[in-house]
Each structure stands twice: as structure tokens, then as C-alpha cells.
Enzyme design. Sequence first.
Site, short mmCIF file in Angstrom:
data_model
loop_
_atom_site.label_atom_id
_atom_site.label_comp_id
_atom_site.label_asym_id
_atom_site.label_seq_id
_atom_site.Cartn_x
_atom_site.Cartn_y
_atom_site.Cartn_z
N ARG A 221 85.48 -14.94 21.20
CA ARG A 221 85.68 -13.98 22.30
C ARG A 221 86.08 -12.61 21.76
NH1 ARG A 221 86.29 -13.64 28.08
NH2 ARG A 221 85.58 -15.77 28.32
N GLU B 280 93.12 -12.20 33.38
CA GLU B 280 93.17 -11.61 32.04
C GLU B 280 92.78 -10.13 31.96
OE1 GLU B 280 90.65 -14.87 30.87
OE2 GLU B 280 91.84 -15.11 29.07
#
Lengths: 761, 159
Positions: free
Chosen positions: A311, A716
Site C-alpha cells: 500500500r 483512514e
Amino acid sequence: MSVSKPLPHDAAKLHVTGRANYIDDIPVPANCLHLAFGTATIARGRVTNMDLSPVKTARGVIAVITADDLPYANDVSPSAHDEPLLCDGQVHYHGQPLFLVVADSHLNARRAARLAQVEYALDTPILTIEQALSADSRFEEGPRIYTRGDVDYALPQAKHTLTGSFDIGGQEHFYLEGQAALALPQEDDEMIVHSSTQHPTEIQHKVAEALGLGMHQVRIQTRRMGGGFGGKESQGNALAVACAVAARATGRPCKMRYDRDDDMIITGKRHDFRITYQVGFDDDGRLLAIDFTHYTRGGWAQDLTLPVADRAMLHADNAYFVPHMRVTSHRLKTNTTSATAFRGFGGPQGMIGIERVMDHVARHLGRDPWDIRRLNFYANANSPKPQDTHYGMPVRDFILDDLCDELIKTSAYHTRRADIAQWNANSPILKRGIAISPVKFGISFTLTHLNQAGALVHVYQDGTIRINHGGTEMGQGLFQKVAQVAASRFGVGIEAIKITATDTAKVPNTSATAASSGSDLNGMAVQIACDTILSRMAEFLAHQYNKTADDVVFCDGTVRIGRREISFAQAAMACYQARVSLSATGFYKTPDVAWDRIAGRGQPFYYFAYGAAVTEVVIDTLTGENRILRADILHDTGNSLNPALDIGQIEGAYVQGSGWLTTEELVWDDQGRLRTHAPSTYKIPAMADRPDVFNLSLWGRDNPAQTVYRSKAVGEPPFMLGISTYLALVDAVSACGSGYANLDAPATAERVLAAVERVRA
Amino acid sequence: MSKIHITTKVNGEEVEFLADPRDTLLDCLRDQLELTGTKEGCSTGDCGACSVTVDGTLVCSCLMLGVEAQDKQIETIEGMAEDGELHPLQRKFIEHAALQCGFCTPGILVAAKALLAKNPDPNETEVRYWLAGNLCRCTGYDKIIRAVMDAAAEMRGAA
């Protein structure tokens, strides 16, 4: 309709009266036992002798369990089978559990755990990035590389090139409620475990493995956590398994909770990174090529390091199109606690890399960093030709140009930037800085099969509704949001909806509540279950009144069938009496996601969430001390399911992100011991650190992707708004001289002071 | 170690319990009196989750021994609502969405109530610095400060 209303959190009244139960508040049977781990006092080596007799004879101790006593699997890893619950002889980090004490009280267990006489054969620990590289200590055979274009050809062609390297520290989750679990043995070998976890299904799986049971014999319940932030995605496994094993061995309920210091020493944290870069650009500051190398310390066990590092690579572009791009990622294995999931899951580390580059390029050219950012943005969503990311996914929903232009205006960025320059010219000691940073964050689990969710909805004959889904509540308000979805579907008030503890016996095979996906996945699964019941009800009622199902409308607590109107409760009773099923499951899987994580090509994300922040700071050039004076945030929540909850998520994320990059410093000594294992030495932001002026607005346009009520994930993405705080500190330091600030993160007072001295040199 | 019989007042009611001399007041509240609204966040007096008042003074109950509670007046979160009616601070915390996971909330409410008892008209800076010993990891604090300021204003209006 209750969707989009700023209703309070479903447990708000319980919270303000102290009646909301966490694991440690659940009343336990009088014979409940309490557990503590005895832990390793070296970072690497072999246990040569472990004398546990003083532990066994200590006050209140019932049993002491070692790896040899475990009848089945000795493993608490999420997937790699490399994380023994109890040490198998080889010590991998300071704080690793060696044995398990079972005692009559929490304190007696903890006291006894310190009495073991353990002898070790010491090995030299691998602690730093340099040590790991020279020992070639890694989790994969070599570095992972994602690339687009031809960086080696393009870089030398660029008129300007810059190189740089900087370190980004890890972060302790510091959920206020420490890790905890409670196991209650049942008849016929079944086990119920209450766990403070984001991932009940994984706990179920690990407990079943450890007890030699099928998953159908283990039931996990999670009503709420006192904060998670990723720290309870896999790190609760050890406690739940320990409780289950001890409960099986003794036949008694067993509870375990970590004391704060144990929690910080034993459990994983955010991955720290070193990022090096070489960037080529033209006179205007347009990036032509970039070559990033990520080095991250994954700690001793794999845990989630590979997807975290992936990621980070997938966010190395953030909001910017770079024609030639390469990201090389080294996932290093070290003798430190196993780094784990933490809000953003590597995204923040990847993103700060290119934000730092934007800043570096701007300062090299003597330009406002905002101009360089704006110049390099991806093409707007309205553009006929979307641009691809470096992993080949077209960016079709890009709104940061519009969003940032709006924020630049509302925050008076240009005026304030000019004012700050003038103020700094007359202020020899204090210097101010300002910066804007945008966020483009990919939404979906990158492990594609996790993008699924289930739900169970019951309508009772009095018209009240009970719902359950696989998501867990950790304070983010997921239960409330999903309840609002259900209330909207049935057209009833929120008081008619009861949402219940996550329970593996109700909804099976759930994914962790992580990757910001909680409401996207579970909201949709609940919506689908509700719609199944609604269509059954509509069909029956239409038949009763000689209408079609399309004539039946559920709204404001009533059901209209043509011109007739009955209450929802009457409708439910009528359906019940006519033997219409009022219970349904719902299942949802995210469409359109597929990619190859080895090659780094494809569409890992369903959509992107966006946001931007402008932060102004002041530093004291004599001490390095600093504070945030003002923050302006504009964040994209799509059509927010609940603006009050979303604003709370965004504010909290911004402050947590700012903490990561400023005061939150993890210090390991050269023996591999964590020296910052309590709030006395590890500093998360406090009430006094909140920005003096804090302006926040929601962008609030519908998500073009077909999400639940066109909302967007919010957990997030706003964390990375905190990067603007770091960049504002760089700006303030830059006002002290002409050199590049070259500030590592966290930008503690000491680092700011050192950077001030560097730019003045 | 022999236990010590303690008589004290908690939320206006006289209570008795047997305390191990090493037990903290927090342990006694939670384990002996089943008042689990007071939370353990760090057990070193740094996070404020265990805040209670003892004879009107705000303390971290993890830093005080249970045996020291003899003949004291202790107030915990469970005593804040009266006859089922929420205290203005509790109401404002709900209205302003000033909580998320809720674990720090009882301690912050008790600390805020102690502030307003001393200073019914605090400015924002005073609120922020008084509550700086109460850590919250979820909210970013903004709504907490707004809720306390709003409750203070309402309580002044009602007084």
C-alpha cells in the site's frame, strides 16, 4: 430519512454515564482466572534454561503454561504461521512472550510473571535498516518493484534532478483501552471468547486451531473496542488464544488484559520507513521521472508487512501524475516487535515521500510548493482522458484541483503566506510556516477477497428491527451509520433499530473492520438484507390490497399501499400472521477490483477518497518547540452517512496524523529495548495541542462509485491530512536560512532545532 | 496480606469494602464496588481515564490506594447524572458528538465537572490546559472543548 443526519453515536448515552461495557467491565464468574505473559529480556538468542519454579509457587498462581504444554497449534500469526504464541526456544524480540501465568488475580499473575529465572545464549540482534540490509534479512526473496515508463532513460534527460533521503518513524496506536480478551468454556468443548478485536473471524480461526476444534465450536463476540486504529486487527490474537488455552486447561473462565507498558512493548506498531528518491523535473517544476526506494522494518514476524509495504508503494504517487516512475520496496526482518496495521496501512508513509519531493522541488526552484503540487495533479474527473497511476489504474474521479482551489480560497492561503513572510522578517526568534497537502487514498482491501461482507436482519412482529453484521465498533460510529441505513430502508425512526454485538455465530467469515471499509461493506450488506425483507413485505401487502409491489412505500414509520396507510408495526404483524419471512441475510462484494500485487498492475481500488489541509505552525528557533496555530480542512466524504461522526473521524485523524509526524517518537536502544513504553515518555497529542483555530468542512458531493447512499470511506484518508503539519514545520525551518530543511519525522523539538541549525549553516 | 475494612462515601452513598493494602482506589472501585465506569488507561497517572474526585479534588484513582479512601467523599462518573437526569456536561457531550470510542469519556467528564466547580466561566485556554492530563486518541479534542464551553455557558445561565 435518517441517512445523512448528524445523529449521536448509538452508545453515546452509555458512554457519558460510564455504563458502556468493554471487555474488562464484563461481569465474570467468581472462579475467573487472570493471565499474564512472562516475556523475553533479550532481543535475539536462544533460551538455554527456564526455571519457572519461583513462578509456580508465587502467591495466587494456579498454572504456568509453556510452548511444550500447548496441545495443538502454537501460532497466532494472521497467515504466515511464523508467530508462536509462546516462545519455542528461539527469541526474536525483546518482550516476546515466553510463558503464560494463570493466577487468581490480574496483579498476582503479573507479579509472578517477573519471577522466572531465564538463561539465554545471546545472538547479535538485527535492529536497524542498515543491519537488516547487510544481513539480507527480509520477508521476501528480494525487493518488490512497481514501475511505469523508463526511469533509467528519463531521469538523465531531465533538466533538473534532486536526490534525497529521509526517515519516518513508526507510531504506537495508543488505543485508550488496552488489548483484552475473556474466554468462557462451554459444554461439549465449545468456547466463547469476548475479544477486543477488529477481526472476530481471525480470532475464531486462531482459537479453533489452538484448541483443535472446528470453527463451528468457537464463538467470538465483540461489542466494542476502546479504540483500534489497526492495532487490534491481528494483535489481539495472542490474548484470545492464551485465554482459550488456559480456559481449556483449567476448565475455568480466563481473562487477560495487557497493562499499558506490556501492551506497548509486546504489540506491533506502525511501520517505520526510510525513503530515498531521485527526481527529474523541468524549469516549471513538472515532474518527468522519479525513482523511490522504500526501506521498512517489519519486525520479527511477517504479520501484515507485505500488504502494508504494497500500500505504501500504491500511494507513492499520491495526487500526482509522473510519466516515468519506479518504486522499489525492501521489507526488512528485524529483531523488534512485529510492525502491524495502523490507520492508513502504509499509505501515509508512501504519500509523505512524494509530498516531501514536491516540497524539495519547489524550494529548489524558489517557488511556492502549492504551485508545484497543482501543476503535477492528475487530470480532473471531467477530463476526457483520465491518466493512469503507476500501477495502471485510471484515475477517473479526481477532484483535488477543484477541492484544493476551494480550500486555498477559504483558508486565505495566499494572503496568509505573504503575511507570514513579512511576520518572519520581523521576528528573529519565532518563525511561522504554512503548507497545504492533498490526499488521494485508495479504497478497498488490496487483498481482493477480503472485499466482502455479510449481514443478518430481523424484523419482529411489533415492527422493531434487530441488525447484525460483520463489522466491529471501535468508536468510529459504524454501528450508528449502519443503523441509519437500515432505518432509511424500512422508513422507520432510528429508535426502532437495535444493532448488536459482532458475533461469529450470527455472521460468518467476516473480514477485519479495516481499510476504512467498514460502512462501505457492511452498510451495503445490511441494505441488501433489508431490501430482501422489504420486497417480501411489499409483495404480500400489494397482494392484500390489489396493488403492485411498486405501489408500496415505506416512509416515516408508515407503509403506504396506494392510498391506504398503515403503521410499519401493523405491516410487520400482518406479514407475520400471513407467514411471510421477516428475517434475511445480506451479502455484498465490492465490484470491479482485480490486480496483480506481484507485478503491481491492475485496479486494486474501487474508488479514491480525497481531502486537503492547510496548516500553519510556529517554531521557537532557540528550542525547536512548535505548535499548530491554525488548521483548515476540506475533506471528501461523498454523501456522508452521518456528518457529525465523519467530522469527528476527520478531526481525530488529522490530530493523530500530526502526532505521528511531530511528538510521537518511538525510541529503541541498542539492545533492542523499547524505551518509550508509557504515556510518560511516548507523547500523543493532548488537549492543549489542538490547533488554536480549527476549521473543517465536508466536500460532500455524491461518490460517483455506487457505494451505500453514495458515501465515501472516512476512517483512514484524513489521517494523511496531518502531513501538512510536517510540511508547515519544514516551511518554518526554511524561513531561518537558505538550505533545505531536510527534516526527519517525527519532527520533534530536537529535530526541528537541529534542522534550524542546518539551514543556517 | 490481611485486608483492611474501609468505610467511605461514593456518590453520596456510604459503602464498605475490604481492601488489600496494595490495591489502588481504581481497583477497589472497579473490582469491589463494581463501578466500572472509571477506566484504567495507563496506571501511571498520565492519561486521566481513571479520574475521580476525592473530597472535591480531582485525582487519578490509579495513583491513590484504596485504603486512603477511609472517611472520604468520592465522586465517580456513575454519580454524575442525578435521578436519571443527565448532567449538562453529559448532555453537551452527546449533542456535540464529543466522544468516539468512549473509553476516555468518563474521566474527561469528571475532570471537566471539577473544573467548572472551581471556575464556572473558564476561557478556552483554561479548559484546554485543565484537561491536558486527559488523553483522547479518537476525537482530536475539538468537540470536547466545544462541549465543555457550551455546558459551562448553560450552567451559568441556569445558576
